[in-house]
Write an enzyme that holds these catalytic residues in place. Structure first.
Site, PDB file in Angstrom:
ATOM      1  N   CYS A  87       0.906  -1.204   0.114  1.00  0.00           N
ATOM      2  CA  CYS A  87       0.165  -0.098  -0.033  1.00  0.00           C
ATOM      3  C   CYS A  87       0.878   1.239  -0.052  1.00  0.00           C
ATOM      4  O   CYS A  87       1.615   1.444  -1.058  1.00  0.00           O
ATOM      5  CB  CYS A  87      -0.923   0.036   1.164  1.00  0.00           C
ATOM      6  SG  CYS A  87      -2.360   1.271   0.881  1.00  0.00           S
ATOM      7  N   HIS A 177      -3.629  -5.178   0.833  1.00  0.00           N
ATOM      8  CA  HIS A 177      -3.129  -5.683   2.145  1.00  0.00           C
ATOM      9  C   HIS A 177      -3.184  -7.038   2.352  1.00  0.00           C
ATOM     10  O   HIS A 177      -4.057  -7.553   2.662  1.00  0.00           O
ATOM     11  CB  HIS A 177      -3.878  -4.965   3.379  1.00  0.00           C
ATOM     12  CG  HIS A 177      -3.517  -3.487   3.550  1.00  0.00           C
ATOM     13  ND1 HIS A 177      -2.400  -3.127   4.104  1.00  0.00           N
ATOM     14  CD2 HIS A 177      -3.988  -2.467   2.980  1.00  0.00           C
ATOM     15  CE1 HIS A 177      -2.582  -1.689   4.211  1.00  0.00           C
ATOM     16  NE2 HIS A 177      -3.617  -1.208   3.500  1.00  0.00           N
ATOM     17  N   GLU A 179      -1.719  -8.877   4.251  1.00  0.00           N
ATOM     18  CA  GLU A 179      -1.504  -9.453   5.833  1.00  0.00           C
ATOM     19  C   GLU A 179      -2.877  -9.380   6.520  1.00  0.00           C
ATOM     20  O   GLU A 179      -3.015 -10.148   7.611  1.00  0.00           O
ATOM     21  CB  GLU A 179      -0.556  -8.324   6.618  1.00  0.00           C
ATOM     22  CG  GLU A 179      -1.199  -7.232   6.919  1.00  0.00           C
ATOM     23  CD  GLU A 179      -1.212  -5.954   5.638  1.00  0.00           C
ATOM     24  OE1 GLU A 179      -0.746  -6.487   4.368  1.00  0.00           O
ATOM     25  OE2 GLU A 179      -0.843  -4.656   6.005  1.00  0.00           O
TER      26      GLU A 179
END
Ligand code: XMP
EC number: 6.3.5.2
Length: 521
Positions: A87, A177, A179
């Protein structure tokens, strides 16, 4: 801040994203050590001398052209270490290498579909059969011009450059993202970066951790004496057991009863640690001292500071008695440091002074031993099992240092403490009796500073409201309320009201974190 320079690691440079810790956890879940450092603190020499096998640039709330708001030393990109930008990290990587970033015409928040454009090591097994995947986006800016020698790996409707790479220099950028759990197969993408691109080997298991931590403790404290603040919770229990394995004869654990503990806690802790584990334990009953200092204090931060300071004073007092004590051991965890803003020093704002960090007096005379300060709670639990602590201790819900004081907004009185201890006892017992305790990350009863009218028998009552809180969470940084099976709430409400004088109404807290926090104060 100094980094652990022994293990080959993934270094995560934090630009203030709320998900930075998640990146670190994911990498560690793969069995590879990872550390977070703030963009403000990182120095190029630290990267050169610290066994860094890969760098991840986190997301963040900034715009890449706000040069005065963040630091980024471009030399980091010429160290021949693979870099993954996520990002904001993707945007800064692109900008620094000659690309361009601009405000997105259509901001993307939430799920977006990306489509594969080319093959990449980074996306091996990441796309679905139809060459698409659902990913989680959260950005207002986007890369509008790709740097030279990059190619597009995937695009979404609104982000043409959703994944880009330069394999010659091992630069990778993703606009979304990976994660967060909402990104389908996000872990696979991160795993590919760690193992296929950085070519790291697993070096981070509970057993390795145990041995390394024991070695570190021995090295840090030598032949000096150490006192350890033991609360009986998971973290301090693991610290005590680690220290006992490392330096048993020089260890004294001190358990302070501050009068703000759960019902019968003091008896249980003494039985477990002194009698079963044969740890050298001093029991200090400081109930009166704490309650006296807290009388008429209702400000949450003041409560926290008073309790934190008094704890340290008492430790210092006992340290003097033991003679030649140089160290104080504490169960500080990685999230404690981050929430109190002392590890990364990034943009994340201070929420509360956790008492084992923010409450420490500046004139502290003992040096700190904090073996868990790089670990997350679930890692501590695994380590505890590795250290042969019982499942009962390991699976206990977290309990805050300031104890019941922060579950009782407003004034603290003995009467309120006694009522609260009982309510908490009934609630936790009901969770265990109904097989719910282990499904919940943390649960407790609190006493609200309002009285309401009720009717019991034929009489009017005017008593306290008891608030129950039960949450699910991964690490306490975010949380959702626990959805109880039908009937449970009614049953526990009846039990509490029928058994405890002083409560005539029970409510259940259904807020998540954020916007609330787990504790009330
Ligand atoms: P909050 O209320 O900040 O809580 O959402 C997150 C987790 O931290 C615990 N907590 C503390 N633990 N000392 C501690 O050792 C403290 O001062 C403290 N304050 C909150 C809380 O119980 C939850 O698990």
């Amino acid at each position: 801040m100094s980094l652990n320079n022994k293990l080959t690691k993934i270094l995560i440079i934090d630009f203030g994203s709320q998900f930075t810790q998640l990146i670190a956890r994911r990498v560690r879940e793969f069995g590879v050590f990872s550390e977070i450092i703030s963009h403000k603190k990182i120095k190029i020499n630290q990267i050169i001398n610290n066994n860094i096998g890969g760098i991840i640039l986190s997301g963040g709330p900034l715009n890449v052209y706000q040069n005065d708001k963040f630091k980024f030393d471009k030399k980091i990109l010429s160290l021949k270490i693979p870099v993954l930008g996520i990002c904001f990290g993707h945007q800064i990587l692109s900008k620094e290498l000659g690309g361009r970033v601009k405000k997105s015409k259509h901001r993307e928040f939430g799920l977006a579909t990306i489509k594969k454009v080319s093959n990449s090591k980074l996306t091996k097994n990441f796309f679905n059969k139809d060459n698409s995947n659902n990913v989680w986006m959260s950005h207002a800016d986007q890369v509008s011009k790709m740097p030279k020698n990059f190619k597009i790996i995937a695009s979404s409707k609104n982000s043409k450059l959703a994944i880009i790479e330069n394999t010659k220099n091992n630069y990778y950028g993703v606009q979304f993202h990976p994660e967060v759990t909402h990104t389908n197969k996000g872990k696979i993408l991160l795993r590919n970066f760690v193992f296929y691109i950085c070519k790291l080997k697993k070096n981070w298991s509970s057993k390795d951790q145990k041995l390394e931590l024991i070695r570190d403790i021995k090295k840090q404290v030598g032949n000096n004496k150490v006192i350890c603040g033991l609360s009986g919770g998971v973290d301090s229990s693991v610290v005590a057991q680690l220290l006992s394995k490392a330096i048993r004869k020089n260890l004294t654990c001190i358990f302070v009863n501050n009068g703000l503990l759960r019902k019968n806690e003091e008896t249980q802790v003494v039985n477990t640690f002194k009698k079963k584990l044969r740890i050298n334990l001093v029991y200090v009953n400081a109930e009166k001292e704490f309650i006296k200092k807290l009388t008429n204090i209702s400000d949450p931060e003041k409560k926290r500071k008073i309790i934190g300071n008094l704890f340290i004073k008492i430790f210092e007092r006992y340290a003097k008695k033991i003679k030649n004590v140089k160290f104080l051991a504490q169960g500080t965890l990685y999230p404690d440091l981050i929430e109190s803003r002392s590890v990364t020093g990034s943009q994340t704002s201070k929420i509360k002074s956790h008492h084992n960090v923010g409450g420490l007096p500046k004139r502290m005379k003992l040096k700190l031993v904090e073996p868990l300060k790089f670990l997350f709670k679930d890692e501590v639990r695994k380590l505890g099992l590795e250290l042969n602590l019982s499942k009962d201790i390991i699976s206990r819900h977290p309990f805050p240092g300031p104890g019941l004081a922060i579950r009782m907004p407003g004034n603290i009185t003995r009467e309120k403490i006694n009522i609260l201890k009982e309510a908490d006892y009934y609630f936790i017992k009901a969770l265990r009796d109904n097989g719910l305790y282990d499904k919940i990350w943390q649960a407790y009863a609190a006493l609200l500073p309002v009285k309401t009218v009720g009717v019991m028998g034929d009489n009017r009552t005017y008593e306290h409201i008891c608030l129950l809180r039960a949450i699910t969470s991964e690490d306490g940084m975010t949380a959702d309320f626990f959805d109880f099976p039908k009937g449970f709430m009614q049953s526990i409400s009846n039990q509490i009201i029928n058994n405890i004088r002083g409560i005539n109404r029970v409510v259940y807290d259904v807020t998540s974190k954020p916007p609330s926090t787990i504790e009330l104060e």
